[in-house]
Design an enzyme around this catalytic site. Sequence first.
Site, PDB file in Angstrom:
ATOM      1  N   HIS A 156       0.847  -1.210   0.000  1.00 29.17           N
ATOM      2  CA  HIS A 156       0.000   0.000   0.000  1.00 29.17           C
ATOM      3  C   HIS A 156       0.880   1.256   0.000  1.00 29.17           C
ATOM      4  CE1 HIS A 156      -3.610   2.377   1.415  1.00 29.17           C
ATOM      5  NE2 HIS A 156      -2.632   3.156   1.829  1.00 29.17           N
ATOM      6  N   GLU A 157       1.875   1.290   0.890  1.00 31.24           N
ATOM      7  CA  GLU A 157       2.747   2.467   0.976  1.00 31.24           C
ATOM      8  C   GLU A 157       3.666   2.580  -0.240  1.00 31.24           C
ATOM      9  OE1 GLU A 157       1.931   4.561   3.107  1.00 31.24           O
ATOM     10  OE2 GLU A 157       0.640   3.200   4.208  1.00 31.24           O
ATOM     11  N   HIS A 160       2.043   4.577  -2.883  1.00 27.56           N
ATOM     12  CA  HIS A 160       2.202   6.016  -2.618  1.00 27.56           C
ATOM     13  C   HIS A 160       3.577   6.495  -3.070  1.00 27.56           C
ATOM     14  CE1 HIS A 160      -1.440   6.697  -0.388  1.00 27.56           C
ATOM     15  NE2 HIS A 160      -1.127   5.891   0.604  1.00 27.56           N
TER      16      HIS A 160
END
Length: 913
Positions: A156-157, A160
Amino acid sequence: MGSFKSSVLILVLHLLEGALSNSLIQLNNNGYEGIVIAIDPNVPEDETLIQHIKDMVTQASPYLFEATEKRFYFKNVAILIPENWKTKPEYVRPKLETYNNADVLVAEPNPAGNDEPYTEQMGNCGEKGERIHFTPNFLTGKVASQYGSQERVFVHEWAHLRWGVYDEYNNNQKFYLFNKKREAVRCSKGITGKYEAVQCQGGSCTNKPCRVDTATGLYKEGCEFIPFEPQTEKASIMFSQSIGSVVEFCTEKNHNKEAPNPQNQKCNLRSTWEVIRDSEDFQKTTPMTTQPPAPTFSLLQIGQRIVCLVLDKSGSMSNGDRLKRLNQAGKLFLLQIVEQGSWVGMVTFDSAAHVQSELVQINGATERDALTKSLPTVASGGTSICSGLRSAFAVIRKKFSTDGSEIVLLTDGEDNTISSCFNEVKQSGAVIHTVALGPSAAKELEELSKMTGGLQTYASDQAQNNGLIDAFGALSSGNGAASQRAIQLESKGLTLQNNQWMNGTVLVDSTVGNDTLFLITWTTQLPQILLQDPSGKKHDSFVVDTNAKMAYLQIPGTAKVGPWSYSLQASSQTLTLTVTSRASSATLPPITVTSKMNKDTGKFPSPMAVYAKIHQGSLPILRATVTAVIESVNGKTVTLELLDNGAGADATKDDGIYSRYFTAYDTNGRYSVKVWALGGINAAGQRVTPQQNGAMYIPGWIENGEIKWNPPRPEISKNDLQGNQVCFSRTSSGGSFVASGVPQAPIPDLFPPCQITDLKANIHGYKFINLTWTAPGDDYDHGTAHKYIIRISASILDLRDKFNESLQVNTSDLIPKEANSKEVFVFTPENISFENGTDLFIAIQAVDKSNLKSEISNIVGVSLFIPPQAPPEIPTPSPPCPDINVNSTIPGLHILKIMWKWLGELQLSVALG
């Protein structure tokens, strides 16, 4: 209107041209190499953390591989281990890896208990992030129930960090109305759950139904969307990767475009997968046909700092006092900036190289003073940069490997043979910091910094701008504890006329004060110097160096907190003042300012963005006054006020990152960047808004029909949100960039207003739509736009893709305000159905005086909700009271009296409650 997708892709590629990133990550045959995960020096020694990091990456790699349709995996990772941890044979010295270019930082939670994983993102949609933040508690799985497994959160990170996508949830607005239904902000809508609230008292919690706000039709604060466990929906990782079935990113097929989340707001309603698909990584890969190998790891331990100064003393250095200014900046670096315990050597060069000093370990003033005496005093000869670099490598190799060493290379001259040593530089493992002095420094100089991850700076011949001292002042170590790094509090210069005074104050705040140095330089003669501390005591024991035309004063112990006032008087000449200090405590993080440009090359008319990050540890400093000064090779300066307002160049409001667009190009060539910061509000141990760029906190799960609540997130009190006033001053070098394609004056107006990114809408009185946004400018976020175009539609995609064909709102009374002002506009929809349950979507475009148009704003939706009328209250008739003699002896009268009394009490109890 043209193809929206193609225009967005062109814009993203245009903005990313020459994008500046300190990261060492490379994509090689679908595998990411050069990932750096650093353990902060303040994390207590715990070798198990290393294994947890390995496990996280190893398990994340196949998850990433499948989620990206077999395109990407993690190939190798370097783990940076603090110098203060025990050494081991398997720990080797880093090469180019430093804390400054780490992609993931593992640090203690700040404030305590806040283990939320998140990613710093300075830029806009599609632009790479800065760094992922994890805590030891997260890595060891202690918060897995709240955020999900470590490997899934890492992916998920990573999205980003690498692809510049945003979250598909919204902590600030958890619900929205669409098609007359209340919906949780999520992606995709296929994720199922219940709406529940929880009430806790005395250690026990009970579930209760969510209450509806009759004014908005939405659930009131305290209501949560609780997902069922298990699920069958596969998307999306950017909503909640912690859901077991979620193994994909949302695509255009299942993307919830109506949800008011950051991904929709910042990426023009595009799904996560569309943004990833437009990335440079995606464009240069094809799906793999075999399973990827497991990632490999290298364990690197930070060691002593090894620096060699490589200084130009060619004939051109005699121009404009350059050699004297080099001595002033060099002495600041040697006396103050370079840390205790470091090894420092010095090489000068003209047509050939000359070793001025072999490596010397700095243990105190003796070594520092001896090194300053090695600085060059005579300029002559040609310019052979490669000779200087080769000599520096030889100096370092007499004692150490060049891996992880640093070279500070300063030159003012041209050298068309510089590329001949590029391969040697790459193979050396050394980091090259470059300082270009004056307008004629070698054009290829910046290539040395780019290939090694070093800083690139530029200093003009305008002495009053103090650029050379700022460049050397920025060369604190990229490793080690923050308490050991030099922090620049002030950097000012002024050309005085006729015995003028240069007056001012320098704020020493409680987070700094150790090893404080005041440095004054002049161009003709020693000025009169008056310096007072906050108590009014005068300090006049300056060490004067008449040859270098500088004087300096080291404050013993810890400098007093408060304003230090100075007055400098001189006849017609140029003076500068520089003040540096270090942290007052090894445990209290100092307030720091780091600044940078979004790119290291600017191609007209693409705008640049300047960023300044102001933090104390991981906490943002808010409402500071931040100013950037950008100086071109012509000596022209432009001053910009940087803002943390979530508009224009600023991606997120109140995150301690201050931003602004730069469009005032005046020539081709190098530009230097310098930032001043004053004042500020400390976020007092809490984030002011919920983290927008991190893994979603899961309040609970529904298992077998029963809600299992997680511990609540750390509370943010009102006192914390108001923050504490912090008086401080800082200056920071933002390095340099190179501009090209700038036309000769007069420079044409090719800059449109910037995109409006913070449009908000709500309904008043079941009739009026109230819009608010931050005003853009005539040129991005500068000046004043000429007019606004506001359009509405019942279809969100029609508004995005066919904006010019959508219904236009009458804005004849709407006169744009100056950039960064707050705009408010109220209107009643006309020529479109607007009744109970209607969903409308709204967007704005700004137009400048040259008829250049901004990108379409973020699209906002409103839903007209008219609460049902409450049924009229029907009064309860009182029971008849016959005229009865209470003393009557009629049979049953006693029972009737009791009944009347009971009915009367019943009516009273109904009335009261």
